[in-house]
Scaffold this active site. Structure first.
Site, PDB file in Angstrom:
ATOM      1  N   TYR A   1      10.765 -11.677  -1.146  1.00 35.31           N
ATOM      2  CA  TYR A   1      11.616 -11.514  -2.451  1.00 35.31           C
ATOM      3  C   TYR A   1      12.359 -10.626  -2.500  1.00 35.31           C
ATOM      4  O   TYR A   1      12.431  -9.410  -2.185  1.00 35.31           O
ATOM      5  CB  TYR A   1      10.414 -11.594  -3.509  1.00 35.31           C
ATOM      6  CG  TYR A   1       9.476 -10.223  -3.626  1.00 35.31           C
ATOM      7  CD1 TYR A   1       9.603  -9.316  -4.263  1.00 35.31           C
ATOM      8  CD2 TYR A   1       8.498 -10.443  -2.766  1.00 35.31           C
ATOM      9  CE1 TYR A   1       8.897  -8.071  -4.335  1.00 35.31           C
ATOM     10  CE2 TYR A   1       7.546  -9.249  -2.538  1.00 35.31           C
ATOM     11  CZ  TYR A   1       7.778  -8.129  -3.541  1.00 35.31           C
ATOM     12  OH  TYR A   1       6.842  -7.298  -3.503  1.00 35.31           O
TER      13      TYR A   1
ATOM     14  N   ASP B   1      -5.155  -2.864  -7.644  1.00 35.23           N
ATOM     15  CA  ASP B   1      -4.987  -4.105  -8.534  1.00 35.23           C
ATOM     16  C   ASP B   1      -6.293  -4.394  -9.092  1.00 35.23           C
ATOM     17  O   ASP B   1      -6.416  -5.040 -10.209  1.00 35.23           O
ATOM     18  CB  ASP B   1      -4.197  -5.059  -7.529  1.00 35.23           C
ATOM     19  CG  ASP B   1      -3.055  -5.075  -7.094  1.00 35.23           C
ATOM     20  OD1 ASP B   1      -2.197  -4.085  -7.917  1.00 35.23           O
ATOM     21  OD2 ASP B   1      -2.602  -5.817  -6.563  1.00 35.23           O
TER      22      ASP B   1
ATOM     23  N   LYS C   1      12.825 -10.871 -10.084  1.00 35.00           N
ATOM     24  CA  LYS C   1      12.448 -11.341  -8.551  1.00 35.00           C
ATOM     25  C   LYS C   1      12.952 -12.918  -8.287  1.00 35.00           C
ATOM     26  O   LYS C   1      12.501 -13.703  -9.161  1.00 35.00           O
ATOM     27  CB  LYS C   1      10.980 -11.076  -8.453  1.00 35.00           C
ATOM     28  CG  LYS C   1      10.602  -9.678  -8.510  1.00 35.00           C
ATOM     29  CD  LYS C   1       8.947  -9.487  -8.304  1.00 35.00           C
ATOM     30  CE  LYS C   1       8.709  -7.892  -8.363  1.00 35.00           C
ATOM     31  NZ  LYS C   1       7.135  -8.020  -8.534  1.00 35.00           N
TER      32      LYS C   1
ATOM     33  N   HIS D   1       2.053  -7.556 -10.890  1.00 34.21           N
ATOM     34  CA  HIS D   1       2.664  -6.276 -11.030  1.00 34.21           C
ATOM     35  C   HIS D   1       4.183  -6.340 -11.786  1.00 34.21           C
ATOM     36  O   HIS D   1       4.712  -7.414 -11.750  1.00 34.21           O
ATOM     37  CB  HIS D   1       3.212  -5.918  -9.506  1.00 34.21           C
ATOM     38  CG  HIS D   1       2.160  -5.680  -8.544  1.00 34.21           C
ATOM     39  ND1 HIS D   1       2.417  -6.024  -7.363  1.00 34.21           N
ATOM     40  CD2 HIS D   1       0.826  -5.107  -8.797  1.00 34.21           C
ATOM     41  CE1 HIS D   1       1.187  -5.458  -6.691  1.00 34.21           C
ATOM     42  NE2 HIS D   1       0.414  -5.309  -7.451  1.00 34.21           N
TER      43      HIS D   1
END
Length: 188
Positions: free
Chosen positions: A132, A170, A72, A62
């Protein structure tokens, strides 16, 4: 906290100092001053995310388009995952290259992924918890995905013996060749 630069450039691993005794363990999972000194940036973190996955779950790859591109800082609080970042920065010498590392509740490693990378992971154990921090809020219209198993990228996922579980979204993500032929989908 010890930091190690990774390749592609910009990625960084952080390893905290763990203090253990008969009561258990303690470590500092984030320190803004140490982070800024190691990365050369004083990132503002807008959002914290957490996922819990069964063994074999793949989440990603992503990313978000500018101006909502996300940096991140990824860690695992339970279980273990194989965490991956793919360089999608236009003009980067390492455009299209990937880096992967096992993050676990045992090794306490954290991976800093600056904006301009696609990110994903494979859960290696049931109950793997990934936490995260992101430098931008989630923005639906800017969200994109890159196919996790694209042969042009060639990520060496340690998936032997695992039944891969992936979301429909995905699984249908475009491959790298499609991404590179679609300038609006690339990151600046």
């Amino acid at each position: 906290m010890r930091s190690t630069r990774c390749h592609p450039d910009g990625l960084m691993l952080f390893e905290p100092t763990v203090h253990e005794d008969d009561r258990g363990a303690f470590f500092e999972s984030f320190n803004a001053l140490a982070f800024a000194e190691a990365t050369g940036t004083s990132a503002y973190f807008a959002q914290d995310n957490q996922s819990i996955s069964s063994a074999g779950v793949v989440r990603g790859l992503h990313y978000q388009l500018p101006p909502y591109a996300q940096g991140k800082l990824v860690r695992v609080s339970a279980g273990r995952v194989f965490d991956v970042a793919v360089d999608l920065r236009d003009g980067s010498d390492t455009f299209g290259r990937w880096f992967g590392v096992e993050l676990s509740a045992v090794n306490h490693l954290q991976l800093w992924i600056p904006p301009g990378f696609a990110h994903g992971f494979l859960a290696l154990e049931d109950g793997s918890e990934v936490l995260y921090k992101t430098t931008e809020f989630w923005h639906r219209e800017s969200e994109r995905a890159l196919r996790w198993d694209d042969p042009d990228i060639g990520i060496a996922w340690p998936a032997e013996g695992l039944r891969i579980i992936i979301s429909d979204k995905d699984a249908l993500a475009p491959g790298f060749a499609e991404l590179t032929n679609s300038a609006p989908a690339r990151l600046a």
